[in-house]
Design an enzyme around this catalytic site. Structure first.
Site, PDB file in Angstrom:
ATOM      1  N   ARG A  28      33.057 -88.545  63.032  1.00 48.51           N
ATOM      2  CA  ARG A  28      34.432 -88.837  63.462  1.00 48.51           C
ATOM      3  C   ARG A  28      35.495 -88.493  62.423  1.00 48.51           C
ATOM      4  O   ARG A  28      36.678 -88.512  62.728  1.00 48.51           O
ATOM      5  CB  ARG A  28      34.536 -90.316  63.867  1.00 48.51           C
ATOM      6  CG  ARG A  28      33.997 -90.564  65.257  1.00 48.51           C
ATOM      7  CD  ARG A  28      34.340 -91.948  65.733  1.00 48.51           C
ATOM      8  NE  ARG A  28      33.469 -92.951  65.136  1.00 48.51           N
ATOM      9  CZ  ARG A  28      33.812 -94.222  64.966  1.00 48.51           C
ATOM     10  NH1 ARG A  28      35.023 -94.645  65.299  1.00 48.51           N
ATOM     11  NH2 ARG A  28      32.956 -95.085  64.455  1.00 48.51           N
ATOM     12  N   GLN A  93      17.310 -88.199  52.427  1.00 51.50           N
ATOM     13  CA  GLN A  93      16.809 -88.634  53.726  1.00 51.50           C
ATOM     14  C   GLN A  93      17.092 -87.530  54.734  1.00 51.50           C
ATOM     15  O   GLN A  93      18.223 -87.333  55.152  1.00 51.50           O
ATOM     16  CB  GLN A  93      17.521 -89.930  54.168  1.00 51.50           C
ATOM     17  CG  GLN A  93      16.977 -90.490  55.472  1.00 51.50           C
ATOM     18  CD  GLN A  93      17.956 -91.413  56.183  1.00 51.50           C
ATOM     19  OE1 GLN A  93      19.148 -91.436  55.880  1.00 51.50           O
ATOM     20  NE2 GLN A  93      17.455 -92.167  57.142  1.00 51.50           N
ATOM     21  N   SER A 120      26.704 -99.574  51.472  1.00 52.24           N
ATOM     22  CA  SER A 120      26.959 -98.305  52.152  1.00 52.24           C
ATOM     23  C   SER A 120      28.023 -97.535  51.386  1.00 52.24           C
ATOM     24  O   SER A 120      29.005 -98.116  50.907  1.00 52.24           O
ATOM     25  CB  SER A 120      27.456 -98.541  53.579  1.00 52.24           C
ATOM     26  OG  SER A 120      26.390 -99.007  54.363  1.00 52.24           O
ATOM     27  N   GLY A 157      26.009-105.576  64.518  1.00 50.34           N
ATOM     28  CA  GLY A 157      24.793-106.367  64.665  1.00 50.34           C
ATOM     29  C   GLY A 157      25.153-107.855  64.650  1.00 50.34           C
ATOM     30  O   GLY A 157      25.968-108.283  63.833  1.00 50.34           O
ATOM     31  N   GLU A 175      21.160-105.679  67.183  1.00 50.27           N
ATOM     32  CA  GLU A 175      22.195-104.649  67.269  1.00 50.27           C
ATOM     33  C   GLU A 175      22.932-104.766  68.605  1.00 50.27           C
ATOM     34  O   GLU A 175      22.343-105.146  69.620  1.00 50.27           O
ATOM     35  CB  GLU A 175      21.564-103.256  67.134  1.00 50.27           C
ATOM     36  CG  GLU A 175      21.015-102.982  65.751  1.00 50.27           C
ATOM     37  CD  GLU A 175      22.044-103.172  64.650  1.00 50.27           C
ATOM     38  OE1 GLU A 175      23.105-102.523  64.712  1.00 50.27           O
ATOM     39  OE2 GLU A 175      21.795-103.983  63.740  1.00 50.27           O
ATOM     40  N   TYR A 412      55.192 -67.693  25.059  1.00 47.90           N
ATOM     41  CA  TYR A 412      53.992 -66.939  25.466  1.00 47.90           C
ATOM     42  C   TYR A 412      54.305 -65.448  25.380  1.00 47.90           C
ATOM     43  O   TYR A 412      55.258 -64.967  25.995  1.00 47.90           O
ATOM     44  CB  TYR A 412      53.649 -67.347  26.909  1.00 47.90           C
ATOM     45  CG  TYR A 412      52.399 -66.736  27.467  1.00 47.90           C
ATOM     46  CD1 TYR A 412      51.177 -66.838  26.800  1.00 47.90           C
ATOM     47  CD2 TYR A 412      52.423 -66.076  28.696  1.00 47.90           C
ATOM     48  CE1 TYR A 412      50.024 -66.290  27.335  1.00 47.90           C
ATOM     49  CE2 TYR A 412      51.274 -65.533  29.239  1.00 47.90           C
ATOM     50  CZ  TYR A 412      50.070 -65.637  28.550  1.00 47.90           C
ATOM     51  OH  TYR A 412      48.929 -65.104  29.089  1.00 47.90           O
TER      52      TYR A 412
HETATM   53  C1  UD1 Z   1      24.885-101.119  60.750  1.00 45.85           C
HETATM   54  C2  UD1 Z   1      23.975-102.296  61.061  1.00 45.85           C
HETATM   55  C3  UD1 Z   1      24.771-103.341  61.856  1.00 45.85           C
HETATM   56  C4  UD1 Z   1      26.011-103.756  61.105  1.00 45.85           C
HETATM   57  C5  UD1 Z   1      26.853-102.542  60.770  1.00 45.85           C
HETATM   58  C6  UD1 Z   1      27.980-102.920  59.856  1.00 45.85           C
HETATM   59  C7  UD1 Z   1      21.769-101.316  61.251  1.00 45.85           C
HETATM   60  C8  UD1 Z   1      20.696-100.920  62.182  1.00 45.85           C
HETATM   61  N1  UD1 Z   1      22.843-101.844  61.801  1.00 45.85           N
HETATM   62  O1  UD1 Z   1      25.187-100.525  61.991  1.00 45.85           O
HETATM   63  O2  UD1 Z   1      23.953-104.468  62.100  1.00 45.85           O
HETATM   64  O3  UD1 Z   1      26.768-104.679  61.875  1.00 45.85           O
HETATM   65  O4  UD1 Z   1      26.044-101.555  60.069  1.00 45.85           O
HETATM   66  O5  UD1 Z   1      28.820-101.814  59.680  1.00 45.85           O
HETATM   67  O6  UD1 Z   1      21.631-101.195  60.058  1.00 45.85           O
HETATM   68  N2  UD1 Z   1      22.958 -94.170  57.201  1.00 45.85           N
HETATM   69  C9  UD1 Z   1      22.072 -93.382  56.503  1.00 45.85           C
HETATM   70  N3  UD1 Z   1      21.007 -92.880  57.147  1.00 45.85           N
HETATM   71  C10 UD1 Z   1      20.773 -93.135  58.455  1.00 45.85           C
HETATM   72  C11 UD1 Z   1      21.661 -93.941  59.164  1.00 45.85           C
HETATM   73  C12 UD1 Z   1      22.767 -94.457  58.502  1.00 45.85           C
HETATM   74  O7  UD1 Z   1      22.265 -93.128  55.313  1.00 45.85           O
HETATM   75  O8  UD1 Z   1      19.753 -92.645  58.964  1.00 45.85           O
HETATM   76  C13 UD1 Z   1      24.113 -94.710  56.487  1.00 45.85           C
HETATM   77  C14 UD1 Z   1      25.429 -94.312  57.124  1.00 45.85           C
HETATM   78  O9  UD1 Z   1      25.900 -93.120  56.542  1.00 45.85           O
HETATM   79  C15 UD1 Z   1      26.326 -95.491  56.790  1.00 45.85           C
HETATM   80  C16 UD1 Z   1      25.358 -96.673  56.736  1.00 45.85           C
HETATM   81  O10 UD1 Z   1      24.066 -96.112  56.586  1.00 45.85           O
HETATM   82  O11 UD1 Z   1      26.899 -95.353  55.509  1.00 45.85           O
HETATM   83  C17 UD1 Z   1      25.411 -97.523  57.994  1.00 45.85           C
HETATM   84  O12 UD1 Z   1      25.100 -96.714  59.095  1.00 45.85           O
HETATM   85  P1  UD1 Z   1      25.879 -96.846  60.460  1.00 45.85           P
HETATM   86  O13 UD1 Z   1      25.364 -95.840  61.413  1.00 45.85           O
HETATM   87  O14 UD1 Z   1      27.328 -96.913  60.223  1.00 45.85           O
HETATM   88  O15 UD1 Z   1      25.383 -98.285  60.907  1.00 45.85           O
HETATM   89  P2  UD1 Z   1      25.824 -99.042  62.196  1.00 45.85           P
HETATM   90  O16 UD1 Z   1      25.179 -98.420  63.364  1.00 45.85           O
HETATM   91  O17 UD1 Z   1      27.289 -99.171  62.189  1.00 45.85           O
END
Ligand code: UD1
Ligand code: MG
Length: 486
Positions: A28, A93, A120, A157, A175, A412
């Site tokens: 986004r 990852q 994060s 979540g 979630e 210069y």
């Molecule tokens: C996550 C939580 C949710 C919480 C929310 C708060 C999980 C399953 N859910 O959801 O309970 O309320 O954060 O904002 O954890 N990322 C990776 N690799 C991945 C997936 C994500 O590095 O495979 C990183 C993303 O870049 C981001 C962070 O992890 O910085 C969180 O991922 P995001 O997809 O935003 O989590 P949510 O689905 O929002």
């Protein structure tokens, strides 16, 4: 960089390993730049999170990268020195299969005795003190979650507690997409931040599956494993949403920026700084102010800026890496950028409007720099003045020198830079070119319009320009009338 020293750090947080999830795409943001490298207050989002890890005196920070991994890693590594003694590690990852899968990648570099704090890379404003409480709550034996009440919890979540009571024991995080209609009524949400003992985390992550609405490996599933294993789960609830706010879009980034800037403005005002409008100030670095500083609207401060007692900054100034000493006045639209050398503006000096001070400009007390005057790598001693349309580069200017409008140092020669020395009490007329290297002797006067290529003696009038001549009764050429057409 500001460091928060945690008072009772002894013993409690010597083994904290911070894991920072930064592999997500950030679709986004609609940008080529990886999301965590977008800037808040002039610095990448991820740099704010790394600063927090450092402030916690964590042992290491493990950054999980994926999208734009090379770029993210290079950016972090470039700042690694400033983070010492925090040790920086990267794990990749690829592909990204969820937050649980992300943390799984970090497990091989986490020692069993660690308290693992999961953060994060796109959540930049968490206070170290908040995380310290979470680490303490974990204490090496429990699972500690940072939670928050949210009126609009959609997408987050939910914290499911036993008996549905606000004080009931935490049972699970569900979630949003997996939640039942009843669970969606829950307003306590998981912030995305947790602290867990490494040995337990390793055990729980080995049990993850992706049998859920999103087909992802959820980090949040560790809660139900902790409950099953009889490990206490505690929720540390805070009410400051800004601390856990993530950036997913340019709108959210701008909102966080404004909230962050408003906090800086509030802090400055509490310290006695008078801001014309706290909503129109941007501090992208460290701004230190003594008493009785006033700052007009739309000023931007970058890097390290130090404002002395009684300093006044006019509207629309951009000031980076500078020390402005007591009672100096910076008039509107002045641009100061000290770069690596820095800029110093002396006590009671007047600068601007529309002045430009570049790296290495060192102005003594009561110096005046007026409109459209540029100063670079030059020292001006007390009381020197350059009030209009002038350039001083690589110059040493003595006390009380008056530097005329339109004059420049030609520093210069196309290959090398040379210095100009203007000794005390010299008066340089308007529109002079001082071809460096050259020294103007003390108390001398340089006639307007001179091109000075040789050093001038003290006390003398030096003029280097064509002599003025007047030819009497000069008749200007007249137009020859056109012959009429035949
Ligand atoms: C996550 C939580 C949710 C919480 C929310 C708060 C999980 C399953 N859910 O959801 O309970 O309320 O954060 O904002 O954890 N990322 C990776 N690799 C991945 C997936 C994500 O590095 O495979 C990183 C993303 O870049 C981001 C962070 O992890 O910085 C969180 O991922 P995001 O997809 O935003 O989590 P949510 O689905 O929002
Ligand atoms: Mg997600």
């Amino acid at each position: 960089m500001t460091t928060t020293v945690i008072e009772d750090a002894t013993g409690v947080n010597t083994n904290v390993d911070v894991v920072i999830m930064a592999a997500g795409k950030g679709t986004r943001m609609k940008s080529r730049l990886p999301k965590v490298l977008h800037r808040l207050a002039g610095r990448p989002l991820l740099a704010h999170v790394l600063d927090t890890a450092r402030a916690l005196q964590a042992r290491q920070a493990v950054v999980i990268t994926g999208h734009g991994a090379a770029e993210v890693e290079a950016d972090c590594a470039a700042n690694a020195l400033a983070l010492a003694p925090l040790e920086l590690k990267f794990v990749r990852q690829e592909p990204q299969l969820g937050t649980g899968h992300a943390v799984q990648q970090a497990l091989p570099v986490l020692a069993d005795d660690a308290i693992v704090l999961v953060l994060s890379g796109d959540v930049p404003l968490t206070q170290p003190a908040t995380l310290f409480h979470l680490i303490k709550a974990c204490g090496g034996s429990q699972l500690a979650l940072l939670t928050l009440e949210m009126a609009q919890p959609d997408g987050y979540g939910r914290i499911v507690r036993s008996g549905n009571a606000a004080e009931g024991a935490v049972q699970a995080i569900v979630e949003h997409k997996d939640a039942s209609p009843e669970q969606r009524q829950i307003t306590e949400i998981y912030s995305g931040i947790m602290a867990a003992p490494a040995a337990l985390l390793k055990r729980w992550l080995a049990r993850l599956d992706n049998h859920n609405a999103q087909g992802e490996y959820y980090l949040t599933d560790v809660v139900k494993f902790a409950v099953a294993d009889g490990v206490a789960v505690c929720a540390h609830k805070i009410d400051d949403a800004l601390q856990v706010a993530g950036v997913n879009s340019p709108v959210q980034l701008a909102e966080l920026e404004r909230a962050y800037q408003l906090r800086q403005a509030q802090r400055l005002m509490e310290e006695g700084v008078r801001l014309a409008d706290p909503a129109r100030l941007d501090v992208r670095g460290d701004l230190l102010c003594a008493h009785d500083v006033s700052i007009d609207v739309n000023c931007v401060f970058m890097g390290k800026v130090n404002l002395g007692e009684g300093v006044s900054i006019g509207a629309n100034c951009v000031i980076a890496n500078a020390v402005i000493e007591a009672d100096a006045v910076i008039h509107p639209f002045t641009h100061i950028d000290g770069g690596e050398l820095g800029v110093t503006v002396g006590r009671g000096a007047l600068v601007g409007p529309f002045a430009r001070l570049r790296a290495g400009a060192t102005l003594g007390a009561e110096v005046h720099i007026g409109n459209f005057v540029e100063v670079k790598n030059s020292t001006l001693a007390a009381g020197a003045k350059a009030n209009h349309l002038a350039y001083l580069g690589d110059a040493s200017v003595g006390e009380r020198v008056n530097y005329g409008a339109g004059s420049i140092t030609a520093n210069y020669d196309g290959a090398n830079k040379h210095r100009t020395v203007i000794e005390a009490d010299v008066h340089v007329g308007s529109n002079c070119v001082l071809v460096a290297p050259v020294t103007l002797g003390a108390g001398g006067t340089i006639g307007g319009g001179s091109t000075i290529t040789k050093s001038t003696p003290a006390g003398a009038l030096s003029v280097a320009r064509g002599k003025q001549v007047s030819i009497a009764n000069w008749s200007r050429p007249a137009k020859v009338p056109k012959a009429p057409k035949e």
